[in-house]
Scaffold this active site. Structure first.
Site, PDB file in Angstrom:
ATOM      1  N   GLY A 278       0.771  -1.231   0.000  1.00 54.98           N
ATOM      2  CA  GLY A 278       0.000   0.000   0.000  1.00 54.98           C
ATOM      3  C   GLY A 278       0.798   1.275   0.000  1.00 54.98           C
ATOM      4  O   GLY A 278       0.227   2.364   0.056  1.00 54.98           O
ATOM      5  N   GLU A 320       4.312  -6.273   1.668  1.00 55.75           N
ATOM      6  CA  GLU A 320       3.900  -6.711   0.332  1.00 55.75           C
ATOM      7  C   GLU A 320       3.754  -5.542  -0.637  1.00 55.75           C
ATOM      8  O   GLU A 320       2.657  -5.270  -1.133  1.00 55.75           O
ATOM      9  CB  GLU A 320       2.551  -7.438   0.433  1.00 55.75           C
ATOM     10  CG  GLU A 320       2.597  -8.659   1.315  1.00 55.75           C
ATOM     11  CD  GLU A 320       1.231  -9.241   1.625  1.00 55.75           C
ATOM     12  OE1 GLU A 320       1.165 -10.421   1.979  1.00 55.75           O
ATOM     13  OE2 GLU A 320       0.230  -8.505   1.504  1.00 55.75           O
ATOM     14  N   PRO A 321       4.823  -4.835  -0.930  1.00 61.18           N
ATOM     15  CA  PRO A 321       4.688  -3.710  -1.859  1.00 61.18           C
ATOM     16  C   PRO A 321       4.499  -4.194  -3.297  1.00 61.18           C
ATOM     17  O   PRO A 321       5.194  -5.101  -3.741  1.00 61.18           O
ATOM     18  CB  PRO A 321       6.033  -2.984  -1.719  1.00 61.18           C
ATOM     19  CG  PRO A 321       6.991  -4.068  -1.324  1.00 61.18           C
ATOM     20  CD  PRO A 321       6.211  -5.048  -0.503  1.00 61.18           C
ATOM     21  N   GLY A 322       3.544  -3.613  -3.991  1.00 63.41           N
ATOM     22  CA  GLY A 322       3.380  -3.906  -5.415  1.00 63.41           C
ATOM     23  C   GLY A 322       3.695  -2.640  -6.186  1.00 63.41           C
ATOM     24  O   GLY A 322       4.729  -2.496  -6.837  1.00 63.41           O
ATOM     25  N   ARG A 323       2.785  -1.663  -6.022  1.00 59.69           N
ATOM     26  CA  ARG A 323       2.918  -0.386  -6.721  1.00 59.69           C
ATOM     27  C   ARG A 323       4.282   0.281  -6.484  1.00 59.69           C
ATOM     28  O   ARG A 323       4.890   0.805  -7.409  1.00 59.69           O
ATOM     29  CB  ARG A 323       1.819   0.555  -6.219  1.00 59.69           C
ATOM     30  CG  ARG A 323       1.750   1.889  -6.922  1.00 59.69           C
ATOM     31  CD  ARG A 323       0.832   2.857  -6.160  1.00 59.69           C
ATOM     32  NE  ARG A 323      -0.306   2.195  -5.578  1.00 59.69           N
ATOM     33  CZ  ARG A 323      -1.524   2.166  -6.112  1.00 59.69           C
ATOM     34  NH1 ARG A 323      -1.765   2.801  -7.225  1.00 59.69           N
ATOM     35  NH2 ARG A 323      -2.508   1.532  -5.511  1.00 59.69           N
ATOM     36  N   ARG A 360      -7.427   3.535 -14.277  1.00 61.51           N
ATOM     37  CA  ARG A 360      -7.310   4.108 -12.940  1.00 61.51           C
ATOM     38  C   ARG A 360      -7.910   5.518 -12.835  1.00 61.51           C
ATOM     39  O   ARG A 360      -8.447   5.896 -11.811  1.00 61.51           O
ATOM     40  CB  ARG A 360      -5.848   4.110 -12.477  1.00 61.51           C
ATOM     41  CG  ARG A 360      -5.259   2.695 -12.386  1.00 61.51           C
ATOM     42  CD  ARG A 360      -3.952   2.647 -11.614  1.00 61.51           C
ATOM     43  NE  ARG A 360      -4.146   2.949 -10.209  1.00 61.51           N
ATOM     44  CZ  ARG A 360      -3.963   4.112  -9.652  1.00 61.51           C
ATOM     45  NH1 ARG A 360      -3.492   5.119 -10.359  1.00 61.51           N
ATOM     46  NH2 ARG A 360      -4.202   4.297  -8.370  1.00 61.51           N
ATOM     47  N   TYR A 364     -10.715   5.539 -10.129  1.00 59.65           N
ATOM     48  CA  TYR A 364     -10.340   6.084  -8.811  1.00 59.65           C
ATOM     49  C   TYR A 364     -10.117   7.595  -8.826  1.00 59.65           C
ATOM     50  O   TYR A 364      -9.543   8.117  -7.870  1.00 59.65           O
ATOM     51  CB  TYR A 364      -9.029   5.469  -8.312  1.00 59.65           C
ATOM     52  CG  TYR A 364      -8.909   3.978  -8.434  1.00 59.65           C
ATOM     53  CD1 TYR A 364      -9.768   3.124  -7.746  1.00 59.65           C
ATOM     54  CD2 TYR A 364      -7.907   3.416  -9.216  1.00 59.65           C
ATOM     55  CE1 TYR A 364      -9.631   1.752  -7.860  1.00 59.65           C
ATOM     56  CE2 TYR A 364      -7.768   2.038  -9.321  1.00 59.65           C
ATOM     57  CZ  TYR A 364      -8.645   1.217  -8.639  1.00 59.65           C
ATOM     58  OH  TYR A 364      -8.509  -0.138  -8.745  1.00 59.65           O
ATOM     59  N   CYS A 391     -15.599   4.577 -26.466  1.00 60.54           N
ATOM     60  CA  CYS A 391     -16.897   5.210 -26.691  1.00 60.54           C
ATOM     61  C   CYS A 391     -17.554   5.636 -25.401  1.00 60.54           C
ATOM     62  O   CYS A 391     -18.661   5.195 -25.098  1.00 60.54           O
ATOM     63  CB  CYS A 391     -17.786   4.256 -27.457  1.00 60.54           C
ATOM     64  SG  CYS A 391     -17.064   3.890 -29.034  1.00 60.54           S
ATOM     65  N   TYR A 421      -0.925  -1.673 -11.925  1.00 62.16           N
ATOM     66  CA  TYR A 421      -2.381  -1.657 -12.092  1.00 62.16           C
ATOM     67  C   TYR A 421      -2.837  -0.995 -13.396  1.00 62.16           C
ATOM     68  O   TYR A 421      -3.932  -0.438 -13.454  1.00 62.16           O
ATOM     69  CB  TYR A 421      -3.052  -0.988 -10.882  1.00 62.16           C
ATOM     70  CG  TYR A 421      -2.665  -1.648  -9.572  1.00 62.16           C
ATOM     71  CD1 TYR A 421      -3.104  -2.937  -9.282  1.00 62.16           C
ATOM     72  CD2 TYR A 421      -1.834  -1.014  -8.663  1.00 62.16           C
ATOM     73  CE1 TYR A 421      -2.728  -3.564  -8.094  1.00 62.16           C
ATOM     74  CE2 TYR A 421      -1.458  -1.637  -7.477  1.00 62.16           C
ATOM     75  CZ  TYR A 421      -1.901  -2.900  -7.199  1.00 62.16           C
ATOM     76  OH  TYR A 421      -1.533  -3.520  -6.038  1.00 62.16           O
TER      77      TYR A 421
HETATM   78  N1  LLP Z   1      -1.114  -6.999  -0.204  1.00 66.31           N
HETATM   79  C1  LLP Z   1      -2.442  -7.189  -0.309  1.00 66.31           C
HETATM   80  C2  LLP Z   1      -3.098  -8.159   0.564  1.00 66.31           C
HETATM   81  C3  LLP Z   1      -3.182  -6.450  -1.230  1.00 66.31           C
HETATM   82  O1  LLP Z   1      -4.493  -6.622  -1.328  1.00 66.31           O
HETATM   83  C4  LLP Z   1      -2.517  -5.508  -2.063  1.00 66.31           C
HETATM   84  C5  LLP Z   1      -3.264  -4.724  -3.043  1.00 66.31           C
HETATM   85  C6  LLP Z   1      -1.132  -5.374  -1.930  1.00 66.31           C
HETATM   86  C7  LLP Z   1      -0.465  -6.131  -0.980  1.00 66.31           C
HETATM   87  C8  LLP Z   1      -0.335  -4.437  -2.785  1.00 66.31           C
HETATM   88  O2  LLP Z   1      -0.701  -3.112  -2.653  1.00 66.31           O
HETATM   89  P1  LLP Z   1       0.217  -1.964  -3.313  1.00 66.31           P
HETATM   90  O3  LLP Z   1       1.524  -1.951  -2.583  1.00 66.31           O
HETATM   91  O4  LLP Z   1       0.409  -2.325  -4.742  1.00 66.31           O
HETATM   92  O5  LLP Z   1      -0.579  -0.730  -3.144  1.00 66.31           O
HETATM   93  N2  LLP Z   1      -6.100  -1.408  -8.390  1.00 66.31           N
HETATM   94  C9  LLP Z   1      -5.821  -0.452  -7.336  1.00 66.31           C
HETATM   95  C10 LLP Z   1      -5.031  -1.063  -6.226  1.00 66.31           C
HETATM   96  C11 LLP Z   1      -5.670  -2.289  -5.645  1.00 66.31           C
HETATM   97  C12 LLP Z   1      -4.789  -2.932  -4.645  1.00 66.31           C
HETATM   98  C13 LLP Z   1      -5.313  -4.234  -4.207  1.00 66.31           C
HETATM   99  N3  LLP Z   1      -4.493  -4.867  -3.231  1.00 66.31           N
HETATM  100  C14 LLP Z   1      -5.113   0.744  -7.939  1.00 66.31           C
HETATM  101  O6  LLP Z   1      -4.900   0.771  -9.141  1.00 66.31           O
HETATM  102  O7  LLP Z   1      -4.796   1.691  -7.229  1.00 66.31           O
END
Ligand code: LLP
Length: 463
Positions: A278, A320-323, A360, A364, A391, A421
């Site tokens: 997050g 758990e960083p993704g973004r 996005r 959002y 469209c 994302y």
């Molecule tokens: N861990 C869990 C359990 C999660 O549900 C998520 C994201 C992450 C880690 C990774 O979060 P991050 O570090 O990437 O923020 N589609 C949305 C974001 C949805 C995130 C869902 N869960 C967007 O485009 O902002």
């Protein structure tokens, strides 16, 4: 009623008066390094390059729209997270942000673990050689088939998300003659300051088991009582695109409180806590994300302090960083198709992609930046809205941005910070072909996810 818990502005912005917007940057040719991948720069000839390759060449070779991912930046960010958290913690990259086999290989090589949340992500992870014990399996409604595959493969942990799932995972593990390592995901009751759709730890929602009302304590009881499960810890994820560490602080405190209750009731100290992902990134120059080492220090200080106060040994932390890893490493390259100057209203710049490659903004109210990248321009800035070719009028890529007023059809513009994302949430709306992801590194560009073709679309349409 607004769907935005913390509205950052009107959803359907009225035409705003001049002077409402921040002044344009002094020089539109300057690329703010906060929002662009690390090897991106503008060459002397005015063309922007990534990994040493000019975007004009990339567009010729790979077409537009396309995502270009700076592989060395991705790897450097993985290392920065791994180094910041050190040996006493685990970093799980959240595959939902963007996953491909090449990405799995990079993660493996850079020492990261991987969080998956579907059978498809699990297949990609295993197929690209991620050792199963380095995989965490998530999701609020995993199917029995997914649970079976995960346990059979030997994933390092399954994160239990409901009372039913505690029983389901236990049954499957017993049937397979295994003891599965599990964590329980709890909702800690924190209102993360982000869009409602990406906040996940307030109580009114589908994820996790509430700490409130003794629900989580009951989940621990049931998990400990059932065969086939080895409870290794508690998991919490409070939301996405968060800058303020206060939410993590509250979350860590409440999770540690639960660990103390578990010790008092069952006489065991659970060895791990996972604080989820997050962490926010810069989409525009106004965003100020923290560095991984600051985040690591803040989180480990909080957990250590809370554990000391509760008389617990500090558990192993995971995140758990993704973004925060993949987001900043890519940009989307578009070609400008049409321009419409609506007198007294707004200028629309239409590009050859849109909500099918970046949902996005529509979903959002996300903010992005944009730059002219195929040439330099010293023309006056003009305020524009960058829109796609789909469209519907909600098909907006960048709500409000300044581009040079001599912008013309055929120019290439790029939207930075689209690594997370965007491709993973891309759609075939209007039968759009999902764009490729091209990894660029040290003067070499390689397709890691190819562009869809019309044959791909027709293959699914059985007639
Ligand atoms: N861990 C869990 C359990 C999660 O549900 C998520 C994201 C992450 C880690 C990774 O979060 P991050 O570090 O990437 O923020 N589609 C949305 C974001 C949805 C995130 C869902 N869960 C967007 O485009 O902002």
């Amino acid at each position: 009623m607004s769907r935005s818990a913390h509205p950052a502005g009107p959803r359907h912005a009225d035409v705003l008066t001049e002077g409402h917007y921040a002044a344009p940057p002094a020089d539109l040719n300057v690329l703010d390094e906060k929002v662009w991948a690390r090897t991106v720069s503008r060459n002397d000839d005015g063309v922007v390059a990534v990994g040493g390759i000019e975007v004009t060449r990339l567009a010729e070779e790979f077409g537009t729209p396309a995502y270009f991912l700076d592989e060395s930046d991705f790897r450097a960010r993985c290392r920065a997270w791994a180094d910041a958290f050190g040996r006493d913690a685990d970093v799980f990259y959240a595959g939902k942000a963007f996953l491909s086999r090449a990405v799995v290989r990079w993660l493996r090589e850079e020492g990261l673990n991987l969080d998956v949340c579907s059978g498809g992500e699990l297949t990609t992870a295993l197929g690209a050689g991620m050792p199963a014990e380095r995989i965490a399996f998530h999701g609020n409604n995993k199917t029995v088939a997914e649970i079976e595959r995960a346990i059979e493969a030997g994933v390092g942990r399954i994160v239990l998300d409901s009372f039913q799932e505690i029983v389901r995972v236990s049954h499957v593990a017993q049937r397979l003659g295994k003891r599965q390592r599990v964590q329980i995901r709890v909702t800690v009751g924190v209102e993360a300051h982000t869009h409602e759709f990406i906040a996940t730890a307030h109580e009114d929602q589908k994820f996790g088991i509430a700490l409130a009302g003794g629900e989580a304590a009951e989940a621990v009881r049931r998990t400990l009582a059932l065969d086939g499960l080895e409870l290794i810890g508690i998991h919490s994820h409070i939301g996405s695109q968060i800058f303020d560490m206060a939410g993590f602080e509250v979350s860590a405190r409440r999770v540690v409180q639960l660990l103390a209750e578990v010790r008092d009731e069952h006489g065991i100290e659970l060895p791990e806590i996972d604080l989820g992902g997050g962490l926010g990134i810069a989409y525009t120059s106004d965003d100020d994300p923290r560095e991984p080492h600051e985040i690591a220090k803040a989180l480990s200080d909080i957990v250590t302090r809370e554990c000391e106060a509760a008389g617990l040994a500090t558990p192993r932390i995971s995140v758990e960083p993704g973004r925060a890893i993949v987001g900043p490493t890519a940009f989307t390259l578009y070609e400008v198709g049409t321009l419409k100057h609506l007198e007294g209203l707004r200028t629309y710049v239409s590009v050859d992609g849109g909500m099918s490659d970046n949902i996005r903004t529509a979903l959002y109210d996300a903010e992005y930046s944009v730059a002219l990248v195929s040439r330099r321009s010293d023309a006056e800035p003009m305020l524009v809205r960058v829109v796609g070719k789909h469209c519907e009028s909600g098909d907006i890529v960048v709500k409000d941005a300044f581009l040079p007023s001599d912008l013309a059809p055929g120019d290439l513009i790029a939207v930075p910070a689209t690594g997370a994302y965007c491709r993973s949430m891309a759609s075939n709306y209007n039968h759009a072909l999902r764009p490729p992801v091209v990894a660029v590194r040290d003067g070499e560009a390689r397709v890691i996810v190819r562009r869809e073709t019309e044959e791909d679309l027709l293959r699914l349409d059985v007639g």
